[in-house]
Design a protein around this motif. Structure first.
Motif, short mmCIF file in Angstrom:
data_model
loop_
_atom_site.label_atom_id
_atom_site.label_comp_id
_atom_site.label_asym_id
_atom_site.label_seq_id
_atom_site.Cartn_x
_atom_site.Cartn_y
_atom_site.Cartn_z
N MET A 111 44.84 52.01 33.10
CA MET A 111 43.40 51.60 33.16
C MET A 111 42.92 51.89 34.57
O MET A 111 43.54 51.49 35.85
N SER A 112 41.67 52.76 34.62
CA SER A 112 41.21 53.06 35.85
C SER A 112 40.72 51.73 36.81
O SER A 112 40.24 50.86 36.29
N GLU A 113 40.99 51.69 38.08
CA GLU A 113 40.62 50.73 38.87
C GLU A 113 39.78 51.24 39.88
O GLU A 113 39.35 52.29 40.12
N VAL A 114 38.99 50.08 40.44
CA VAL A 114 38.02 50.42 41.63
C VAL A 114 38.86 50.18 43.00
O VAL A 114 39.02 48.91 43.00
N ARG A 115 38.66 50.98 43.77
CA ARG A 115 39.58 50.53 45.07
C ARG A 115 38.75 50.91 46.40
O ARG A 115 37.65 51.70 46.31
N VAL A 116 38.81 50.39 47.54
CA VAL A 116 38.31 50.68 48.68
C VAL A 116 39.21 50.73 49.73
O VAL A 116 40.54 50.06 49.60
N VAL A 171 35.45 45.21 42.17
CA VAL A 171 36.48 45.89 42.87
C VAL A 171 37.72 45.25 42.51
O VAL A 171 37.98 44.00 42.51
N ASP A 172 38.69 46.15 42.23
CA ASP A 172 40.18 45.43 41.98
C ASP A 172 40.76 45.47 43.28
O ASP A 172 41.75 44.50 43.25
N HIS A 173 40.72 46.41 44.37
CA HIS A 173 41.59 46.34 45.45
C HIS A 173 40.79 46.83 46.69
O HIS A 173 40.02 47.59 46.49
N MET A 174 40.87 46.04 47.43
CA MET A 174 40.14 46.49 48.96
C MET A 174 41.06 46.45 50.23
O MET A 174 41.57 45.45 50.46
N PHE A 213 42.79 43.15 50.08
CA PHE A 213 42.43 42.04 49.07
C PHE A 213 42.74 42.58 47.50
O PHE A 213 42.30 43.64 47.04
N THR A 214 43.55 41.79 46.71
CA THR A 214 43.92 42.16 45.29
C THR A 214 43.18 41.44 44.42
O THR A 214 43.57 40.08 44.57
N LYS A 215 42.52 41.62 43.86
CA LYS A 215 41.65 40.89 42.49
C LYS A 215 42.58 40.15 41.86
O LYS A 215 43.57 40.52 40.93
#
Length: 210
Positions: A1-6, A161-164, A206-208
């Motif tokens: 599944m596609s995640e949103v990352r910074v 956001v899933d990971h930052m 930061f991990t959601k």
């Protein structure tokens, strides 16, 4: 599944992701390049002489598994770039993204296809709408939120956001655009880790929480 990352987004001790008074000659305003000196010393940036330490290990995660990027108007160009029909970004004919890039702007223009697989798409949309389009463009890979601080803040505030990965640099800017404004109790939504390195920066991840 596609995640949103910074990834690799540098901030000052007082939380500013860019300085004040940005211009074509000063993309990060009065901050200059001080927020990014840690990265310039890594092998990720300097392919021949850069270090292979912990900073490099964090920096190198930037492009792994990324299929599309979202950035704000302030990252794409200096104030007023929308009035320059020939402006194609800071990065020359072959930008480093090598993927579709959605540029959030209230003044969209036709897409620009660059060398190396980068195509800039200009969109007037909410963060959720932009991420939905970016996920489609990413074709199963992850979406990177590239900045600036306002776009990252808005996406985090919307729970998108899933990971930052933020890099806290030991300087005080005093003014500019802050990441943290409006993100009270962020720690309730993310597991947070901090890693300090010999360069003096602290890598905050930061991990959601699911």
């Amino acid at each position: 599944m596609s995640e949103v990352r910074v990834h690799n987004f540098s901030i000052s001790l007082d939380g500013f992701g860019t300085g004040d008074v940005q211009s074509a000659d000063a993309p990060f305003g009065h901050a200059g390049e001080r927020l990014h000196e840690w990265m310039f010393a890594t092998r990720f940036w300097d392919k021949t002489g850069g270090s292979l330490g912990a900073d490099n290990a964090f920096a190198d995660r930037n492009s792994v598994g990324i299929g599309a990027e979202i950035m704000g108007a302030g990252k794409f160009g200096p104030p007023g770039w929308q009035d320059d029909a020939d402006w194609k970004g800071w990065w020359g004919p072959n930008p480093p993204f090598h993927s579709p890039v959605i540029v959030l702007t209230h003044r969209p223009r036709p897409a620009i296809e660059m060398e190396g697989g980068t195509t800039f798409h200009f969109l007037d949309a909410t963060p959720a709408e932009a991420i939905e389009q970016a996920k489609t463009a990413a074709d199963g890979k992850d979406v990177r939120i590239g900045g600036g601080a306002t776009v990252i803040r808005d996406c985090v505030a919307a729970g998108l956001v899933d990971h930052m990965h933020l890099v806290q640099v030991p300087i005080v800017l005093g003014r500019g655009v802050r990441v943290w404004d409006g993100l009270e109790a962020l720690e309730d939504s993310f597991d947070i880790e901090a890693t300090s390195t010999p360069s003096g920066v602290t890598h905050l991840t930061f991990t959601k929480r699911r």
